[in-house]
Scaffold this motif. Structure first.
Motif, PDB file in Angstrom:
ATOM      1  N   ILE A 400      40.251 106.885  86.681  1.00 13.78           N
ATOM      2  CA  ILE A 400      41.319 106.058  86.081  1.00 13.78           C
ATOM      3  C   ILE A 400      42.733 106.489  86.472  1.00 13.78           C
ATOM      4  CG2 ILE A 400      39.864 105.463  84.096  1.00 13.78           C
ATOM      5  CD1 ILE A 400      41.550 107.463  82.423  1.00 13.78           C
ATOM      6  N   LYS A 401      42.857 107.586  87.208  1.00 11.52           N
ATOM      7  CA  LYS A 401      44.208 108.143  87.404  1.00 11.52           C
ATOM      8  C   LYS A 401      45.164 107.175  88.107  1.00 11.52           C
ATOM      9  CE  LYS A 401      43.484 110.617  91.763  1.00 11.52           C
ATOM     10  NZ  LYS A 401      43.495 111.928  92.437  1.00 11.52           N
ATOM     11  N   ASP A 402      44.666 106.358  89.024  1.00  7.60           N
ATOM     12  CA  ASP A 402      45.562 105.456  89.752  1.00  7.60           C
ATOM     13  C   ASP A 402      46.101 104.341  88.863  1.00  7.60           C
ATOM     14  OD1 ASP A 402      45.276 106.934  92.028  1.00  7.60           O
ATOM     15  OD2 ASP A 402      43.691 105.675  92.878  1.00  7.60           O
ATOM     16  N   LYS A 407      54.348 106.915  82.571  1.00  6.81           N
ATOM     17  CA  LYS A 407      55.624 107.281  83.208  1.00  6.81           C
ATOM     18  C   LYS A 407      55.847 108.795  83.230  1.00  6.81           C
ATOM     19  CE  LYS A 407      58.314 106.787  78.920  1.00  6.81           C
ATOM     20  NZ  LYS A 407      59.375 106.035  78.238  1.00  6.81           N
ATOM     21  N   ASN A 408      55.116 109.538  82.351  1.00 11.82           N
ATOM     22  CA  ASN A 408      55.236 111.005  82.322  1.00 11.82           C
ATOM     23  C   ASN A 408      54.194 111.695  83.192  1.00 11.82           C
ATOM     24  OD1 ASN A 408      57.336 110.902  80.348  1.00 11.82           O
ATOM     25  ND2 ASN A 408      55.760 110.512  78.783  1.00 11.82           N
ATOM     26  N   GLN A 409      53.474 110.894  83.981  1.00 10.81           N
ATOM     27  CA  GLN A 409      52.397 111.398  84.853  1.00 10.81           C
ATOM     28  C   GLN A 409      51.218 111.971  84.053  1.00 10.81           C
ATOM     29  OE1 GLN A 409      52.482 110.783  88.298  1.00 10.81           O
ATOM     30  NE2 GLN A 409      54.169 109.561  87.422  1.00 10.81           N
ATOM     31  N   ASP A 410      51.059 111.478  82.835  1.00 15.50           N
ATOM     32  CA  ASP A 410      49.883 111.825  82.029  1.00 15.50           C
ATOM     33  C   ASP A 410      48.815 110.753  82.234  1.00 15.50           C
ATOM     34  OD1 ASP A 410      51.194 114.004  80.996  1.00 15.50           O
ATOM     35  OD2 ASP A 410      51.846 112.974  79.169  1.00 15.50           O
ATOM     36  N   ILE A 411      47.560 111.200  82.389  1.00 14.33           N
ATOM     37  CA  ILE A 411      46.451 110.251  82.477  1.00 14.33           C
ATOM     38  C   ILE A 411      46.052 109.864  81.055  1.00 14.33           C
ATOM     39  CG2 ILE A 411      44.048 109.918  83.204  1.00 14.33           C
ATOM     40  CD1 ILE A 411      44.555 111.979  85.415  1.00 14.33           C
ATOM     41  N   VAL A 412      45.982 108.563  80.798  1.00 17.60           N
ATOM     42  CA  VAL A 412      45.662 108.074  79.453  1.00 17.60           C
ATOM     43  C   VAL A 412      44.321 107.341  79.479  1.00 17.60           C
ATOM     44  CG1 VAL A 412      46.400 106.631  77.528  1.00 17.60           C
ATOM     45  CG2 VAL A 412      48.118 107.839  78.912  1.00 17.60           C
ATOM     46  N   ALA A 413      43.358 107.855  78.734  1.00 18.77           N
ATOM     47  CA  ALA A 413      42.071 107.180  78.582  1.00 18.77           C
ATOM     48  C   ALA A 413      42.105 106.376  77.287  1.00 18.77           C
ATOM     49  CB  ALA A 413      40.937 108.196  78.553  1.00 18.77           C
ATOM     50  N   LEU A 414      41.696 105.132  77.350  1.00 19.53           N
ATOM     51  CA  LEU A 414      41.614 104.280  76.156  1.00 19.53           C
ATOM     52  C   LEU A 414      40.180 104.277  75.652  1.00 19.53           C
ATOM     53  CD1 LEU A 414      43.691 101.236  77.462  1.00 19.53           C
ATOM     54  CD2 LEU A 414      44.511 103.192  76.129  1.00 19.53           C
ATOM     55  N   GLU A 430      41.692  95.185  79.153  1.00 24.44           N
ATOM     56  CA  GLU A 430      40.958  94.768  80.363  1.00 24.44           C
ATOM     57  C   GLU A 430      41.755  93.771  81.203  1.00 24.44           C
ATOM     58  OE1 GLU A 430      37.186  93.557  78.742  1.00 24.44           O
ATOM     59  OE2 GLU A 430      36.375  95.614  78.825  1.00 24.44           O
ATOM     60  N   ARG A 431      42.614  92.965  80.561  1.00 28.58           N
ATOM     61  CA  ARG A 431      43.479  92.068  81.336  1.00 28.58           C
ATOM     62  C   ARG A 431      44.448  92.853  82.220  1.00 28.58           C
ATOM     63  NH1 ARG A 431      43.270  88.558  76.749  1.00 28.58           N
ATOM     64  NH2 ARG A 431      45.126  89.502  75.818  1.00 28.58           N
ATOM     65  N   LYS A 432      44.750  94.054  81.780  1.00 23.31           N
ATOM     66  CA  LYS A 432      45.629  94.920  82.563  1.00 23.31           C
ATOM     67  C   LYS A 432      44.857  95.685  83.643  1.00 23.31           C
ATOM     68  CE  LYS A 432      49.864  95.125  80.562  1.00 23.31           C
ATOM     69  NZ  LYS A 432      51.143  95.131  81.308  1.00 23.31           N
ATOM     70  N   GLY A 433      43.529  95.518  83.657  1.00 22.32           N
ATOM     71  CA  GLY A 433      42.706  96.254  84.619  1.00 22.32           C
ATOM     72  C   GLY A 433      42.341  97.650  84.145  1.00 22.32           C
ATOM     73  N   TYR A 434      42.521  97.916  82.828  1.00 21.03           N
ATOM     74  CA  TYR A 434      42.231  99.237  82.297  1.00 21.03           C
ATOM     75  C   TYR A 434      40.765  99.327  81.864  1.00 21.03           C
ATOM     76  CZ  TYR A 434      47.345  99.668  81.967  1.00 21.03           C
ATOM     77  OH  TYR A 434      48.683  99.699  82.238  1.00 21.03           O
ATOM     78  N   ASP A 435      40.215 100.542  81.925  1.00 23.72           N
ATOM     79  CA  ASP A 435      38.844 100.803  81.477  1.00 23.72           C
ATOM     80  C   ASP A 435      38.891 101.286  80.024  1.00 23.72           C
ATOM     81  OD1 ASP A 435      35.992 101.028  82.462  1.00 23.72           O
ATOM     82  OD2 ASP A 435      36.262 103.034  81.619  1.00 23.72           O
ATOM     83  N   LYS A 457      47.623 117.305  80.518  1.00 24.23           N
ATOM     84  CA  LYS A 457      48.156 115.985  80.901  1.00 24.23           C
ATOM     85  C   LYS A 457      47.070 114.903  80.881  1.00 24.23           C
ATOM     86  CE  LYS A 457      51.749 115.677  83.584  1.00 24.23           C
ATOM     87  NZ  LYS A 457      52.774 115.615  82.524  1.00 24.23           N
ATOM     88  N   PHE A 458      46.204 114.997  79.875  1.00 22.83           N
ATOM     89  CA  PHE A 458      45.142 114.008  79.674  1.00 22.83           C
ATOM     90  C   PHE A 458      45.138 113.641  78.197  1.00 22.83           C
ATOM     91  CE2 PHE A 458      40.543 113.200  78.666  1.00 22.83           C
ATOM     92  CZ  PHE A 458      40.426 112.014  79.379  1.00 22.83           C
ATOM     93  N   HIS A 459      45.242 112.341  77.906  1.00 25.28           N
ATOM     94  CA  HIS A 459      45.299 111.885  76.518  1.00 25.28           C
ATOM     95  C   HIS A 459      44.257 110.798  76.283  1.00 25.28           C
ATOM     96  CE1 HIS A 459      49.012 114.086  75.857  1.00 25.28           C
ATOM     97  NE2 HIS A 459      49.441 113.602  77.010  1.00 25.28           N
ATOM     98  N   LEU A 460      43.718 110.788  75.065  1.00 25.36           N
ATOM     99  CA  LEU A 460      42.785 109.740  74.638  1.00 25.36           C
ATOM    100  C   LEU A 460      43.453 108.949  73.522  1.00 25.36           C
ATOM    101  CD1 LEU A 460      39.841 112.141  74.810  1.00 25.36           C
ATOM    102  CD2 LEU A 460      39.552 109.812  75.638  1.00 25.36           C
ATOM    103  N   LYS A 461      43.536 107.638  73.691  1.00 19.47           N
ATOM    104  CA  LYS A 461      44.186 106.800  72.681  1.00 19.47           C
ATOM    105  C   LYS A 461      43.274 105.641  72.315  1.00 19.47           C
ATOM    106  CE  LYS A 461      48.861 107.910  74.324  1.00 19.47           C
ATOM    107  NZ  LYS A 461      50.137 107.366  74.822  1.00 19.47           N
ATOM    108  N   ARG A 462      43.157 105.428  70.994  1.00 16.37           N
ATOM    109  CA  ARG A 462      42.298 104.327  70.563  1.00 16.37           C
ATOM    110  C   ARG A 462      42.963 103.015  70.934  1.00 16.37           C
ATOM    111  NH1 ARG A 462      39.654 104.089  64.603  1.00 16.37           N
ATOM    112  NH2 ARG A 462      41.069 102.378  64.148  1.00 16.37           N
ATOM    113  N   VAL A 463      42.155 102.084  71.376  1.00 13.33           N
ATOM    114  CA  VAL A 463      42.672 100.867  71.986  1.00 13.33           C
ATOM    115  C   VAL A 463      43.486 100.002  71.020  1.00 13.33           C
ATOM    116  CG1 VAL A 463      40.628  99.453  71.533  1.00 13.33           C
ATOM    117  CG2 VAL A 463      41.959  99.051  73.614  1.00 13.33           C
ATOM    118  N   ASP A 464      43.290 100.205  69.712  1.00  9.66           N
ATOM    119  CA  ASP A 464      44.047  99.422  68.730  1.00  9.66           C
ATOM    120  C   ASP A 464      45.154 100.243  68.063  1.00  9.66           C
ATOM    121  OD1 ASP A 464      42.395 101.101  67.328  1.00  9.66           O
ATOM    122  OD2 ASP A 464      41.829  99.627  65.808  1.00  9.66           O
ATOM    123  N   ALA A 465      45.542 101.386  68.696  1.00 11.07           N
ATOM    124  CA  ALA A 465      46.564 102.238  68.092  1.00 11.07           C
ATOM    125  C   ALA A 465      47.982 101.710  68.336  1.00 11.07           C
ATOM    126  CB  ALA A 465      46.441 103.668  68.622  1.00 11.07           C
TER     127      ALA A 465
END
Length: 605
Positions: A400-402, A407-414, A430-435, A457-465
């Protein structure tokens, strides 16, 4: 032989009240101790025969437990080593000395001495927990020895006399006390034998049936066994359960002795430590199913058997926690489990992924609770996305890194914890192409924090947060179709309609195809709520806090501004807000009824 009366060693003056009250927490243990002693006597005879010290034929060795309800007696008989009158005086009367200690000392240079238990001493005296009088009738295996009888009523007085016994071995006869009559029940004794003596290494007979399996599979080499043997043994331990996923055969003799089999049950994503599922034995004698200090807590999700003579038979919790061998065993078992999982992952990744729903909870729990386990498990712990694809954390970061670097160069997993409830937010991502990952077990709120701490520099965020634009903030601003005054007006309309102190209204520029109103709980707030026990903290109830995000670019907002009069504006705003509540399953009772009536009226306009 002449009859002899005497007084037990001064060391025993106060031993009987102590035995009765404090030696063992559960009086039923007397049967374990006496049957174990009888088994020891049988094994000693076998050992002596191998040294050429027993001249007669050993024959079939067995222990028989007999109940006479009318006479109110329980008898434990063996055809083992037996005792002479002098040995009774030494091993039974002088409690400070142990027959087992002398036996081991005498034969220590013969090898294999650790296979002999030898619990003469306090183990025998546990008989007085349930008996008002105890008799021993015994005949030594040694040529020319005379049979002897010992009787004691639980005081320090005893009597030794000649006995009428033609064959070698020992009978322990318990005259059951009035306060222990529960043990004069056949089914009660059967249950105790099933619990403690099920796998003793000599045949145990009760009620004309052999009640034990003297050769359980953990005493055998893995090369001797097939999958079918392991599964059959699992069914023997846990009838009416599904087959296990896989198992680990433990077998080590240095720096401590340990054998056993640990099974991985089908957990089905449930997170509940299963007490009493791992049984602890010492040389096939059942000790306890409270193994918390021997086995790491996360491994208590497993089932099976651990057998080690290096764990004391009857000790306090604090002793177990401090015992060096127990700590070593704990570390060894953790390593073996991690190695087995790693082997399964590397040899058959597809099969490992198929088992993930059952073993994922266990692995994540282990990673959270044991640093050493984490270091091994990070290479086989999997993340699953909504497309049912599996990745290790490193593989997923690469995947998912690409597209999901902010903007802070952190990888964000939803991630989603409830795809049905969070579908609108998932579609936005998913409309944004995110996994989007699926993290929906009770352990995941703890695992998410661990994954972030261990991966820079890796974060997990709930998709409805939050809105997806803010979850992965790429500093891309959408222009608002509203002026500042219009935005202020819209905010005021919604604040008046909602009027809830735990809901904060913001007006944001979002894509036109997003919902007019979204309801989110900030990630940090949701995590604090999840981590608080039952939604509560030490400061009282932990309140829900929500963000109400109004999409300035949605046509519904234009419609609100264009509506004629405050009542009409509020009516449309309320409808849009109630839709947001409905999408979260939060619209109930009178509010839901009003929403339905309003919806019907709007369709007729």
């Amino acid at each position: 032989m002449a009859e002899e009366k005497g007084t037990l060693s001064i060391h025993t003056e106060n031993i009987f009240p102590i035995i009765k009250k404090f030696l063992y927490s559960d009086h039923e243990i007397f049967l374990r101790e006496l049957v174990s002693n009888a088994v020891d006597a049988s094994q000693k005879l076998k050992k002596l025969a191998s040294f050429g010290e027993c001249k007669e034929e050993v024959g079939d060795l067995k222990v028989t437990v007999s109940l006479d309800e009318n006479a109110k007696t329980i008898t434990i008989s063996d055809n083992g080593i037996g005792m002479t009158a002098d040995e009774i005086k030494k091993y039974i009367n002088q409690i400070a000395f142990s027959g087992a200690t002398e036996f081991l000392e005498k034969y220590k240079d013969k090898g294999e001495d650790k296979q002999i238990i030898g619990h003469f001493g306090l183990g025998f005296y546990s008989a007085f927990m349930v008996a008002s009088k105890v008799e021993i009738v015994t005949k030594s295996f040694r040529e020319g020895s005379e049979p002897a009888r010992w009787i004691c009523d639980g005081s320090t007085e005893f009597e030794i006399s000649a006995a009428d016994k033609a064959t070698r071995g020992t009978d322990i006869i318990l005259h059951v006390a009035e306060d222990s009559k529960e043990f004069l029940d056949k089914y009660r004794l059967q249950n105790i034998l099933d619990k403690y003596c099920k796998f003793l290494p000599v045949q145990i007979e009760f009620d004309a049936k052999v009640v034990n399996n003297p050769n359980p599979i953990w005493t055998k080499q893995p090369s001797e066994l097939k999958d079918e043997d392991y599964i059959n043994f699992y069914k023997e331990l846990y009838p009416f359960t599904e087959d296990p996923l896989f198992w680990i055969h433990l077998n080590v003799d240095y720096p401590f002795n340990l054998t056993g089999i640990l099974y991985f049950p089908k957990l089905k994503g449930e997170f509940e430590v299963q007490k009493n599922k791992i049984q602890l034995y010492s040389r096939q004698v059942f000790i306890t199913d409270e193994v918390k200090d021997v086995v790491p807590e996360f491994l208590m999700l497993l089932h099976g058997v651990i057998d080690s003579p290096d764990i004391p038979l009857n000790v306090s919790r604090s002793y177990l926690q401090a015992d060096g061998n127990v700590k070593k065993i704990n570390t060894y078992i953790t390593k073996k489990v991690a190695d087995k999982l790693s082997e399964l992952f590397n040899n058959d990744r597809k099969g490992f992924e198929e088992k993930w729903n059952d073993i994922g909870v266990f692995i994540k729990y282990g990673m959270i609770s044991e640093d050493k386990f984490y270091e091994k498990a990070k290479d086989f712990c999997l993340l699953k996305n909504l497309k049912n694809e599996f990745f290790t954390v490193n593989e997923y970061k690469e995947r998912i890194k690409d597209s999901q670097t902010d903007k802070n160069q952190d990888i964000v997993a939803l991630y989603s914890s409830d795809p049905g409830k969070q579908d609108a937010y998932i579609q936005s991502a998913e409309r944004k192409g995110y996994d989007v990952l699926l993290l929906d077990t009770l352990i995941d709120s703890h695992f998410i924090g661990l994954a972030e701490r261990k991966n820079e520099k890796f974060h997990l965020k709930r998709v409805d947060a939050d809105t997806v634009e803010k979850l992965i903030d790429k500093d891309e601003k959408l222009e608002s179709v509203l002026s500042e005054d219009q935005q202020k007006s819209v905010k005021e309309i919604f604040e008046k309609v909602i009027s809830k102190p735990n809901m904060t209204v913001t007006v944001e520029s979002l894509p036109v195809d997003e919902l007019p109103v979204s309801l989110t709980m900030p990630e940090f707030m949701r995590r604090m709520k999840d981590m608080a026990m039952g939604g509560r903290t030490g400061f009282g109830e932990f309140p829900d806090q929500f963000n109400v995000i109004v999409n300035a670019n949605h046509k519904t907002i234009q419609k609100i501004l264009q509506a004629d009069g405050d009542e009409a504006k509020s009516r449309i705003a309320k409808q849009a807000f109630d839709l947001a509540l409905l999408s979260q399953g939060m619209l109930k009772g009178n509010d839901l009824t009003s929403f339905i009536k309003r919806s019907v009226e709007l369709t007729l306009v």
